[in-house]
Design a protein around this motif. Sequence first.
Motif, PDB file in Angstrom:
ATOM      1  N   LEU A 106       0.622  -1.206  -0.152  1.00  0.00           N
ATOM      2  CA  LEU A 106       0.159   0.149   0.079  1.00  0.00           C
ATOM      3  C   LEU A 106       0.885   1.258   0.098  1.00  0.00           C
ATOM      4  N   LEU A 126      -9.223   3.842   0.800  1.00  0.00           N
ATOM      5  CA  LEU A 126      -9.210   2.704   0.217  1.00  0.00           C
ATOM      6  C   LEU A 126     -10.365   2.093  -0.314  1.00  0.00           C
ATOM      7  N   TYR A 166      -5.387  -5.291  10.958  1.00  0.00           N
ATOM      8  CA  TYR A 166      -5.279  -4.200  10.613  1.00  0.00           C
ATOM      9  C   TYR A 166      -4.126  -3.252  11.006  1.00  0.00           C
ATOM     10  N   GLY A 167      -4.090  -2.167  10.888  1.00  0.00           N
ATOM     11  CA  GLY A 167      -3.356  -1.081  11.285  1.00  0.00           C
ATOM     12  C   GLY A 167      -3.843  -0.613  12.697  1.00  0.00           C
ATOM     13  N   GLU A 199       1.422  -1.791  12.179  1.00  0.00           N
ATOM     14  CA  GLU A 199       0.575  -2.523  11.347  1.00  0.00           C
ATOM     15  C   GLU A 199       0.424  -4.079  11.686  1.00  0.00           C
ATOM     16  N   LYS A 200      -0.786  -4.679  11.513  1.00  0.00           N
ATOM     17  CA  LYS A 200      -1.032  -6.043  11.880  1.00  0.00           C
ATOM     18  C   LYS A 200      -0.137  -6.340  12.966  1.00  0.00           C
ATOM     19  N   ILE A 212      -7.286   1.453  11.778  1.00  0.00           N
ATOM     20  CA  ILE A 212      -7.371   2.309  10.781  1.00  0.00           C
ATOM     21  C   ILE A 212      -8.436   1.454   9.701  1.00  0.00           C
ATOM     22  N   VAL A 213      -9.566   2.650   9.628  1.00  0.00           N
ATOM     23  CA  VAL A 213     -10.453   1.846   8.767  1.00  0.00           C
ATOM     24  C   VAL A 213     -10.245   2.043   7.211  1.00  0.00           C
ATOM     25  N   GLY A 214      -9.424   2.834   6.682  1.00  0.00           N
ATOM     26  CA  GLY A 214      -9.160   3.193   5.240  1.00  0.00           C
ATOM     27  C   GLY A 214      -9.403   4.431   4.789  1.00  0.00           C
ATOM     28  N   TYR A 216      -7.814   8.254   5.132  1.00  0.00           N
ATOM     29  CA  TYR A 216      -6.695   8.825   5.748  1.00  0.00           C
ATOM     30  C   TYR A 216      -6.307  10.358   5.110  1.00  0.00           C
ATOM     31  N   GLN A 238       4.666  -0.352   3.906  1.00  0.00           N
ATOM     32  CA  GLN A 238       3.421  -0.210   4.689  1.00  0.00           C
ATOM     33  C   GLN A 238       3.325   1.285   4.862  1.00  0.00           C
ATOM     34  N   THR A 240       1.409   2.527   6.914  1.00  0.00           N
ATOM     35  CA  THR A 240       1.118   2.847   8.379  1.00  0.00           C
ATOM     36  C   THR A 240       2.826   3.127   9.089  1.00  0.00           C
TER      37      THR A 240
HETATM   38  C1  G1P Z   1      -4.733  -1.893   5.047  1.00  0.00           C
HETATM   39  C2  G1P Z   1      -3.958  -0.981   5.873  1.00  0.00           C
HETATM   40  C3  G1P Z   1      -4.387  -1.214   7.415  1.00  0.00           C
HETATM   41  C4  G1P Z   1      -5.708  -0.756   7.322  1.00  0.00           C
HETATM   42  C5  G1P Z   1      -6.746  -1.727   6.593  1.00  0.00           C
HETATM   43  C6  G1P Z   1      -8.013  -1.377   6.655  1.00  0.00           C
HETATM   44  O1  G1P Z   1      -4.336  -3.169   5.100  1.00  0.00           O
HETATM   45  O2  G1P Z   1      -2.570  -1.374   5.824  1.00  0.00           O
HETATM   46  O3  G1P Z   1      -3.587  -0.359   8.161  1.00  0.00           O
HETATM   47  O4  G1P Z   1      -6.203  -0.976   9.155  1.00  0.00           O
HETATM   48  O5  G1P Z   1      -6.170  -1.689   5.074  1.00  0.00           O
HETATM   49  O6  G1P Z   1      -8.900  -2.209   5.595  1.00  0.00           O
HETATM   50  P1  G1P Z   1      -4.751  -4.277   4.192  1.00  0.00           P
HETATM   51  O7  G1P Z   1      -6.425  -4.522   4.212  1.00  0.00           O
HETATM   52  O8  G1P Z   1      -4.290  -3.862   3.013  1.00  0.00           O
HETATM   53  O9  G1P Z   1      -4.108  -5.548   4.503  1.00  0.00           O
END
Ligand code: G1P
Length: 301
Positions: A106, A126, A166-167, A199-200, A212-214, A216, A238, A240
């Motif tokens: 990302l 996102l 998630y983050g 992150e994760k 973090i819902v996506g 920003y 990342q 994040t």
């Molecule tokens: C991404 C971001 C993460 C965020 C998430 C929300 O992760 O890196 O911080 O919480 O989207 O959907 P991914 O879903 O691409 O693994």
Amino acid sequence: MKAIIPAAGLGTRFLPSTKCTPKEMLPVLDKPVIQYVVEEALEPEGVDDVIIVTSPGKPELLSYFQPDRSLEGLLRERGKAAYADAVAATGSMPVDFRYQYEPRGLGHAIRSAADAVAGESFLVLLGDYVVPGRDICTKMLEVSQAHGGASVIAVAPCAPEEVSRYGVIAGERAGSLPGSEDAADCEPGAVWRVSGLVEKPAVEEAPSNLYIVGRYLLSPLVMDLLADQEPGAGGEVQLTDAMARSLDRENMYAVVIDPLSGYDTGTPSGWMATNALMAAEDPRFSGAFWDAIEERGGLKR
Ligand code: G1P
């Protein structure tokens, strides 16, 4: 201000449907998912352009946002003005494209749009998350304005065992959106000052259950830091991690939103549920939708 929508993924979870159709083009009701996200990005005052970061293998996304005068003309000739208008609308949105040539995460996708936002704060939305109310970015902009243009992210509480998807933020309560002064710390409208981001994280290492819902709103510093961001979780660059590095030099805030204000379309079952829930609520579709279900004796788990 510009908004970046990353849309370069392979859509693996939706194969074989996504073999020839980008996952962003899968429909939710009568529009592809990406159109909801573009419309949401353009909702706040001051957002004048959307940059979709895609991969060279997805020309359908570019075609979708081009005008198609012959289709539009044909529809008008046949008296189908509403369809003609819908086609015209997709061709007139302020959408530009940048390519991510390698799938490196990302953060790398966002960095691929660096030239488009040069030196300005920017939004990131996102594409797997559909927000019918289109109100999250406006809330983030309000918080940013109240804090001197700082970066702001939208967060929501999740079950403690889900944090590793998630983050996740660390931080402390720093205020509220106007009208939400009574909100508890993890309730919609609460505003936090962010002191860390992971992150994760493993469940036992997560600093909170606010993820973090996506959505920003990020400062130019975050874009600069992405230039030399090393890969992190999952071997990917990342976003994040670059945001976490920015905390040494800048403040960042998080606004808590209702986790039910958006629909997750990122998995086949999430996408199916989104379609069903939105069809059930949309007056254009709900009558025929429920008729089709009741004809078969209703729905039971
Ligand atoms: C991404 C971001 C993460 C965020 C998430 C929300 O992760 O890196 O911080 O919480 O989207 O959907 P991914 O879903 O691409 O693994």
